[in-house]
Write a protein that holds these residues in place. Sequence first.
Motif, PDB file in Angstrom:
ATOM      1  N   ASN A  55       0.846  -1.169   0.076  1.00  0.00           N
ATOM      2  CA  ASN A  55       0.075  -0.027  -0.034  1.00  0.00           C
ATOM      3  C   ASN A  55       0.653   1.263   0.003  1.00  0.00           C
ATOM      4  O   ASN A  55       0.468   2.186  -0.708  1.00  0.00           O
ATOM      5  N   ALA A  56       1.889   1.380   0.856  1.00  0.00           N
ATOM      6  CA  ALA A  56       2.875   2.455   0.812  1.00  0.00           C
ATOM      7  C   ALA A  56       3.555   2.713  -0.615  1.00  0.00           C
ATOM      8  O   ALA A  56       3.567   3.746  -1.157  1.00  0.00           O
ATOM      9  N   LEU A  57       3.878   1.493  -1.334  1.00  0.00           N
ATOM     10  CA  LEU A  57       4.321   1.891  -2.756  1.00  0.00           C
ATOM     11  C   LEU A  57       3.373   2.336  -3.630  1.00  0.00           C
ATOM     12  O   LEU A  57       3.567   2.925  -4.549  1.00  0.00           O
ATOM     13  N   THR A  58       2.065   1.924  -3.548  1.00  0.00           N
ATOM     14  CA  THR A  58       1.095   2.142  -4.145  1.00  0.00           C
ATOM     15  C   THR A  58       0.724   3.629  -3.957  1.00  0.00           C
ATOM     16  O   THR A  58       0.610   4.164  -5.098  1.00  0.00           O
ATOM     17  N   GLU A  59       0.631   4.074  -2.748  1.00  0.00           N
ATOM     18  CA  GLU A  59       0.128   5.480  -2.562  1.00  0.00           C
ATOM     19  C   GLU A  59       1.393   6.422  -3.027  1.00  0.00           C
ATOM     20  O   GLU A  59       1.202   7.518  -3.462  1.00  0.00           O
ATOM     21  N   SER A  60       2.628   6.100  -3.066  1.00  0.00           N
ATOM     22  CA  SER A  60       3.666   6.864  -3.405  1.00  0.00           C
ATOM     23  C   SER A  60       3.733   6.661  -4.972  1.00  0.00           C
ATOM     24  O   SER A  60       4.370   7.592  -5.521  1.00  0.00           O
ATOM     25  N   GLY A  61       2.940   6.079  -5.758  1.00  0.00           N
ATOM     26  CA  GLY A  61       3.077   5.858  -7.338  1.00  0.00           C
ATOM     27  C   GLY A  61       4.155   4.866  -7.836  1.00  0.00           C
ATOM     28  O   GLY A  61       4.226   5.154  -9.011  1.00  0.00           O
ATOM     29  N   TYR A  62       4.971   4.503  -6.943  1.00  0.00           N
ATOM     30  CA  TYR A  62       6.095   3.745  -7.487  1.00  0.00           C
ATOM     31  C   TYR A  62       5.742   2.471  -8.237  1.00  0.00           C
ATOM     32  O   TYR A  62       6.341   2.050  -9.518  1.00  0.00           O
ATOM     33  N   LEU A  63       4.660   1.980  -7.930  1.00  0.00           N
ATOM     34  CA  LEU A  63       4.091   0.666  -8.775  1.00  0.00           C
ATOM     35  C   LEU A  63       3.412   1.048 -10.047  1.00  0.00           C
ATOM     36  O   LEU A  63       3.389   0.244 -10.997  1.00  0.00           O
ATOM     37  N   ALA A  64       3.173   2.378 -10.230  1.00  0.00           N
ATOM     38  CA  ALA A  64       2.650   2.945 -11.375  1.00  0.00           C
ATOM     39  C   ALA A  64       3.773   3.622 -12.008  1.00  0.00           C
ATOM     40  O   ALA A  64       3.430   4.425 -13.173  1.00  0.00           O
ATOM     41  N   ALA A  65       4.904   3.220 -12.118  1.00  0.00           N
ATOM     42  CA  ALA A  65       6.302   4.071 -12.585  1.00  0.00           C
ATOM     43  C   ALA A  65       6.108   3.921 -14.235  1.00  0.00           C
ATOM     44  O   ALA A  65       6.370   4.734 -14.860  1.00  0.00           O
ATOM     45  N   LEU A  66       5.632   2.660 -14.721  1.00  0.00           N
ATOM     46  CA  LEU A  66       5.723   2.435 -16.042  1.00  0.00           C
ATOM     47  C   LEU A  66       4.391   2.603 -16.909  1.00  0.00           C
ATOM     48  O   LEU A  66       4.611   2.811 -18.057  1.00  0.00           O
ATOM     49  N   ILE A  67       3.409   3.178 -16.131  1.00  0.00           N
ATOM     50  CA  ILE A  67       2.458   3.456 -16.836  1.00  0.00           C
ATOM     51  C   ILE A  67       2.284   4.915 -17.326  1.00  0.00           C
ATOM     52  O   ILE A  67       2.650   5.854 -16.615  1.00  0.00           O
ATOM     53  N   PRO A  68       1.755   5.095 -18.559  1.00  0.00           N
ATOM     54  CA  PRO A  68       1.938   6.518 -19.132  1.00  0.00           C
ATOM     55  C   PRO A  68       1.282   7.421 -18.225  1.00  0.00           C
ATOM     56  O   PRO A  68       0.353   7.304 -17.522  1.00  0.00           O
ATOM     57  N   GLU A  69       1.424   8.723 -18.314  1.00  0.00           N
ATOM     58  CA  GLU A  69       0.790   9.832 -17.745  1.00  0.00           C
ATOM     59  C   GLU A  69      -0.563  10.082 -17.884  1.00  0.00           C
ATOM     60  O   GLU A  69      -1.275  10.112 -17.387  1.00  0.00           O
ATOM     61  N   GLU A  70      -0.805   9.612 -19.382  1.00  0.00           N
ATOM     62  CA  GLU A  70      -2.156  10.062 -19.783  1.00  0.00           C
ATOM     63  C   GLU A  70      -3.178   8.787 -19.361  1.00  0.00           C
ATOM     64  O   GLU A  70      -4.236   9.108 -19.287  1.00  0.00           O
ATOM     65  N   TYR A  71      -2.623   7.793 -18.573  1.00  0.00           N
ATOM     66  CA  TYR A  71      -3.283   6.616 -17.938  1.00  0.00           C
ATOM     67  C   TYR A  71      -3.102   6.798 -16.498  1.00  0.00           C
ATOM     68  O   TYR A  71      -3.518   5.996 -15.778  1.00  0.00           O
TER      69      TYR A  71
END
Length: 399
Positions: A55-71
């Motif tokens: 949850n901490a990694l998710t909330e910090s955005g790190y698990l979404a590192a490779l998802i483009p900004e538009e998504y």
Amino acid sequence: MNADTTMTAPETAMLELGKDWPELRDQVRRICEKFPPEYWQKLDDASEYPFDFVNALTESGYLAALIPEEYGGSGLPLRAASVILETIHASGCSAAACHAQMYIMGTVLRHGSEEQKQQYLPKIATGELRLQAFGVTEPTTGSDTTQLKTRAVREGDEYVVNGQKIWTSRALQSDLMLLLARTTPADQTAKRTDGLSVFLIDLRDLVGNGCEIRPIPTMVNHNTNEVFFDNMRIPASSLIGDEGKGFKYILSGMNAERVLVASEALGDGRWFIDRAVTYSNDRQVFGRAIGQNQAIQHPIARAYAELEAADMMIRQGAALFQAGLDCGEAANIAKMLASEAAWHAAEACFTAHGGFAFAKDFQIERKWRECRLFQTAPISTNMILNYVAQNILGLPRSY
């Protein structure tokens, strides 16, 4: 320093070396400091999932590192994701519980429809949806992915799925699963890689409705499972890309996976080296530090050198992937070198600590067990050697 790729020729990627992404490393390290060794030991003893850490990694955005900004993601390159995972493991934590969220979504991103991207990627980025499970390996086919037995048969607006998967980690903690199944029998295809299709399925609707998940107790706390499909019905809209092209779709994702898992192994290796050096300098036996003995210092030094070499291959694999060039050779070699270097570092650390390495309080035995997996999954060292022999060196196919 930044490690972005600069293309100087169609087949050349120049790498800027050094401690790249320093701010990212510092930010990830600060998160990891909130999850001390006692946290991981408690989870390991109980075989529990690290929800708070994920949850901490998710909330910090790190698990979404490779998802483009538009998504809704950060739109970072593969090298940045590599640094995130390396830092997590070098800090004594483990990303195995959530690393798949980084690369599994790549199949949807590269081959899904715009409607599928809009439907899933923003929610994966925020953590509203968990995409942690990847159903590929089967009990009877193992690494021979083209011969998998799970079938998906089209019936109107649905596919009916029957079969079994094994070593499907995090299925019980995931909302979605990326599933590889055969839509055309192998004996009816021109090539054995044809006739395989990829589906993104919603486990929340399917568990108990044609899908059963059974945990597999293992020597490491990786929350892995067997998954059974019995006339499981999924909407035809679950199909990613074209029917029968799934094997090609997952290959590029597998190269990213190998770079990222190699980064985790590198981080573990650095953790072991740090522990080994500190202990060998502090531990006094026969009137001097044990690190003064070459039997202790040489294995540590050799493992360090191997880790540095693996680091270069990881960087190369990430740069080639980001540049859109063929990165199969670099990704596979990076994974092999990093897994072996990390294991040698683990062994050197274990040996240096002697009997204390067996004590859970030192955390070494836990990390030592975790580290061994890298030589087996997500691809074994022998399969990488097969790949290099056949596809790089031109030797006859051995399997």
